[in-house]
Design a protein around this motif. Structure first.
Motif, PDB file in Angstrom:
ATOM      1  N   GLU A 220      64.341 117.755  54.334  1.00  0.00           N
ATOM      2  CA  GLU A 220      63.811 116.469  53.866  1.00  0.00           C
ATOM      3  C   GLU A 220      64.007 116.288  52.364  1.00  0.00           C
ATOM      4  N   ARG A 221      63.839 117.359  51.588  1.00  0.00           N
ATOM      5  CA  ARG A 221      63.898 117.239  50.129  1.00  0.00           C
ATOM      6  C   ARG A 221      65.315 117.011  49.618  1.00  0.00           C
ATOM      7  N   SER A 222      66.303 117.398  50.387  1.00  0.00           N
ATOM      8  CA  SER A 222      67.696 117.227  49.946  1.00  0.00           C
ATOM      9  C   SER A 222      68.386 116.024  50.578  1.00  0.00           C
ATOM     10  N   ALA A 223      67.858 115.504  51.670  1.00  0.00           N
ATOM     11  CA  ALA A 223      68.534 114.432  52.402  1.00  0.00           C
ATOM     12  C   ALA A 223      68.773 113.204  51.525  1.00  0.00           C
ATOM     13  N   GLU A 224      67.753 112.797  50.786  1.00  0.00           N
ATOM     14  CA  GLU A 224      67.870 111.622  49.923  1.00  0.00           C
ATOM     15  C   GLU A 224      68.950 111.830  48.854  1.00  0.00           C
ATOM     16  N   LEU A 225      69.025 113.057  48.330  1.00  0.00           N
ATOM     17  CA  LEU A 225      69.976 113.345  47.262  1.00  0.00           C
ATOM     18  C   LEU A 225      71.408 113.399  47.781  1.00  0.00           C
ATOM     19  N   VAL A 226      71.585 113.890  48.988  1.00  0.00           N
ATOM     20  CA  VAL A 226      72.911 113.910  49.599  1.00  0.00           C
ATOM     21  C   VAL A 226      73.402 112.470  49.788  1.00  0.00           C
ATOM     22  N   GLU A 227      72.510 111.594  50.209  1.00  0.00           N
ATOM     23  CA  GLU A 227      72.871 110.180  50.374  1.00  0.00           C
ATOM     24  C   GLU A 227      73.203 109.535  49.032  1.00  0.00           C
ATOM     25  N   LEU A 228      72.387 109.837  48.010  1.00  0.00           N
ATOM     26  CA  LEU A 228      72.634 109.290  46.676  1.00  0.00           C
ATOM     27  C   LEU A 228      73.971 109.789  46.130  1.00  0.00           C
ATOM     28  N   ALA A 229      74.271 111.076  46.337  1.00  0.00           N
ATOM     29  CA  ALA A 229      75.548 111.633  45.889  1.00  0.00           C
ATOM     30  C   ALA A 229      76.713 110.912  46.564  1.00  0.00           C
ATOM     31  N   ALA A 230      76.571 110.649  47.847  1.00  0.00           N
ATOM     32  CA  ALA A 230      77.631 109.943  48.575  1.00  0.00           C
ATOM     33  C   ALA A 230      77.843 108.541  48.001  1.00  0.00           C
ATOM     34  N   GLN A 231      76.747 107.856  47.670  1.00  0.00           N
ATOM     35  CA  GLN A 231      76.847 106.527  47.070  1.00  0.00           C
ATOM     36  C   GLN A 231      77.552 106.560  45.720  1.00  0.00           C
ATOM     37  N   ARG A 232      77.386 107.672  45.002  1.00  0.00           N
ATOM     38  CA  ARG A 232      77.988 107.810  43.674  1.00  0.00           C
ATOM     39  C   ARG A 232      79.383 108.451  43.725  1.00  0.00           C
ATOM     40  N   GLY A 233      79.853 108.765  44.923  1.00  0.00           N
ATOM     41  CA  GLY A 233      81.169 109.361  45.072  1.00  0.00           C
ATOM     42  C   GLY A 233      81.244 110.814  44.639  1.00  0.00           C
ATOM     43  N   VAL A 234      80.120 111.527  44.731  1.00  0.00           N
ATOM     44  CA  VAL A 234      80.044 112.924  44.308  1.00  0.00           C
ATOM     45  C   VAL A 234      80.189 113.849  45.515  1.00  0.00           C
ATOM     46  N   THR A 235      80.971 114.895  45.359  1.00  0.00           N
ATOM     47  CA  THR A 235      81.188 115.876  46.424  1.00  0.00           C
ATOM     48  C   THR A 235      79.915 116.662  46.701  1.00  0.00           C
ATOM     49  N   THR A 236      79.578 116.841  47.992  1.00  0.00           N
ATOM     50  CA  THR A 236      78.427 117.661  48.379  1.00  0.00           C
ATOM     51  C   THR A 236      78.877 118.754  49.338  1.00  0.00           C
ATOM     52  N   ARG A 237      78.112 119.845  49.364  1.00  0.00           N
ATOM     53  CA  ARG A 237      78.442 120.945  50.270  1.00  0.00           C
ATOM     54  C   ARG A 237      77.147 121.602  50.742  1.00  0.00           C
ATOM     55  N   GLU A 238      76.971 121.653  52.051  1.00  0.00           N
ATOM     56  CA  GLU A 238      75.785 122.289  52.617  1.00  0.00           C
ATOM     57  C   GLU A 238      75.907 123.808  52.535  1.00  0.00           C
ATOM     58  N   CYS A 239      74.773 124.463  52.242  1.00  0.00           N
ATOM     59  CA  CYS A 239      74.740 125.921  52.109  1.00  0.00           C
ATOM     60  C   CYS A 239      73.601 126.486  52.947  1.00  0.00           C
ATOM     61  N   THR A 240      73.688 127.765  53.237  1.00  0.00           N
ATOM     62  CA  THR A 240      72.535 128.459  53.809  1.00  0.00           C
ATOM     63  C   THR A 240      71.544 128.740  52.688  1.00  0.00           C
ATOM     64  N   PRO A 241      70.264 128.971  53.008  1.00  0.00           N
ATOM     65  CA  PRO A 241      69.285 129.311  51.967  1.00  0.00           C
ATOM     66  C   PRO A 241      69.693 130.541  51.173  1.00  0.00           C
ATOM     67  N   GLU A 242      70.352 131.508  51.816  1.00  0.00           N
ATOM     68  CA  GLU A 242      70.772 132.733  51.131  1.00  0.00           C
ATOM     69  C   GLU A 242      71.824 132.440  50.061  1.00  0.00           C
ATOM     70  N   VAL A 243      72.740 131.526  50.382  1.00  0.00           N
ATOM     71  CA  VAL A 243      73.777 131.165  49.419  1.00  0.00           C
ATOM     72  C   VAL A 243      73.174 130.438  48.225  1.00  0.00           C
ATOM     73  N   LEU A 244      72.290 129.470  48.481  1.00  0.00           N
ATOM     74  CA  LEU A 244      71.697 128.727  47.371  1.00  0.00           C
ATOM     75  C   LEU A 244      70.832 129.633  46.505  1.00  0.00           C
ATOM     76  N   ALA A 245      70.148 130.575  47.132  1.00  0.00           N
ATOM     77  CA  ALA A 245      69.340 131.529  46.363  1.00  0.00           C
ATOM     78  C   ALA A 245      70.223 132.356  45.440  1.00  0.00           C
ATOM     79  N   GLN A 246      71.420 132.684  45.882  1.00  0.00           N
ATOM     80  CA  GLN A 246      72.346 133.452  45.056  1.00  0.00           C
ATOM     81  C   GLN A 246      72.878 132.609  43.892  1.00  0.00           C
ATOM     82  N   MET A 247      73.044 131.315  44.144  1.00  0.00           N
ATOM     83  CA  MET A 247      73.531 130.434  43.094  1.00  0.00           C
ATOM     84  C   MET A 247      72.494 130.197  42.006  1.00  0.00           C
ATOM     85  N   CYS A 248      71.236 130.185  42.390  1.00  0.00           N
ATOM     86  CA  CYS A 248      70.172 129.802  41.467  1.00  0.00           C
ATOM     87  C   CYS A 248      69.542 131.014  40.792  1.00  0.00           C
TER      88      CYS A 248
END
Length: 265
Positions: A59-87
């Motif tokens: 729910e917390r990311s859905a709105e942002l994924v839609e906003l990114a699409a409206q702005r023409g920004v590339t998005t990529r879904e990750c597993t929680p483990e991958v995002l934890a490694q990035m952050c």
């Protein structure tokens, strides 16, 4: 549709993770905006600087994924483990954006109206970010950060601005001498905010065009920097506190400027 990123040790994940180091940020010309608020604000105010958004479905990311699409920004879904490694945060947010620098030239930063905030020798990321957030809230024209201060693309600075990093002009990389010269050329009075000042904030005429000069968290402004200012102003202490920290004192000064400006409008 691209597959979900699921390998925490992939080269892509390592490159994103590396942006927590200043040397990697400078080499790549990129930094990180972590968390829904920061990602939302960069997508709203500076979408052209966003190279990619990585997110965990929810729910917390859905709105942002839609906003990114409206702005023409590339998005990529990750597993929680991958995002934890990035952050870097102990409790990672569900979304992170890879973005490009936000600093503008001195001339661009000083082109608007209102008072200015100058930071020199500010080393604490949380303080720097909080002052930027306060400057945004209190309607500053811009924030000018000297080359002796913390890197504003440090993830801790970015998080503590809570999105304000993209709301007002910010200049970095110039020496304090260059910043002072540009402020004077712009007709600004240099007001040193320092605990040694004999002039009290309530007695200072803030209707004049001015720039607040804020120094290091521990020792304040260096004597030569303080002496180069037109006035040295102290926030009065009415109770028994030894002092105010940088972010608190800066916020008090900025809101005093905002009130004076509003009164004269």
């Amino acid at each position: 549709m691209e597959p979900v990123l699921s390998n925490p040790t992939s080269d892509r994940v390592k490159k994103v993770r590396a942006l927590h180091r200043r040397s990697s940020r400078e080499r790549a010309g990129q930094f990180l905006a972590e968390g829904p608020q920061s990602v939302r604000e960069v997508l709203r105010f500076a979408p052209g600087t966003v190279d990619a958004v990585y997110y965990v479905r929810g729910e917390r990311s859905a709105e942002l994924v839609e906003l990114a699409a409206q702005r023409g920004v590339t998005t990529r879904e990750c597993t929680p483990e991958v995002l934890a490694q990035m952050c870097e945060a102990q409790h990672p947010q569900p979304v992170v954006a890879v973005v490009r620098p936000v600093s503008v030239s001195l001339d661009e930063a000083l082109a608007g109206d209102g008072y200015v905030v100058v930071l020199t020798n500010v080393r604490d990321p949380g303080n720097a970010g909080t002052v930027i957030r306060g400057a945004d809230a209190a309607g500053a024209r811009c924030v000018l950060i000297s080359d002796s201060s913390v890197d504003i693309e440090n993830p801790k600075v970015v998080r503590s601005t809570v999105g304000s990093l993209w709301h007002l002009p910010i200049h970095t990389g110039s020496s304090i001498e260059e910043i002072f010269a540009a402020c004077r050329d712009a007709g600004l009075l240099l007001l040193a905010a320092d605990g040694v000042g004999e002039q009290l904030l309530p007695d200072t005429d803030l209707t004049r065009p001015h720039a607040w000069v804020m120094g290091n968290e521990a020792w304040g402004l260096e004597p030569e920097v303080r002496d180069a200012c037109d006035e040295v102003v102290r926030v009065p202490i009415y109770g028994h506190a030894e002092s105010l920290n940088l972010a608190m004192a800066a916020t008090v000064c900025m809101y005093a400027s905002a009130a004076a400006t509003q009164t004269t409008d």
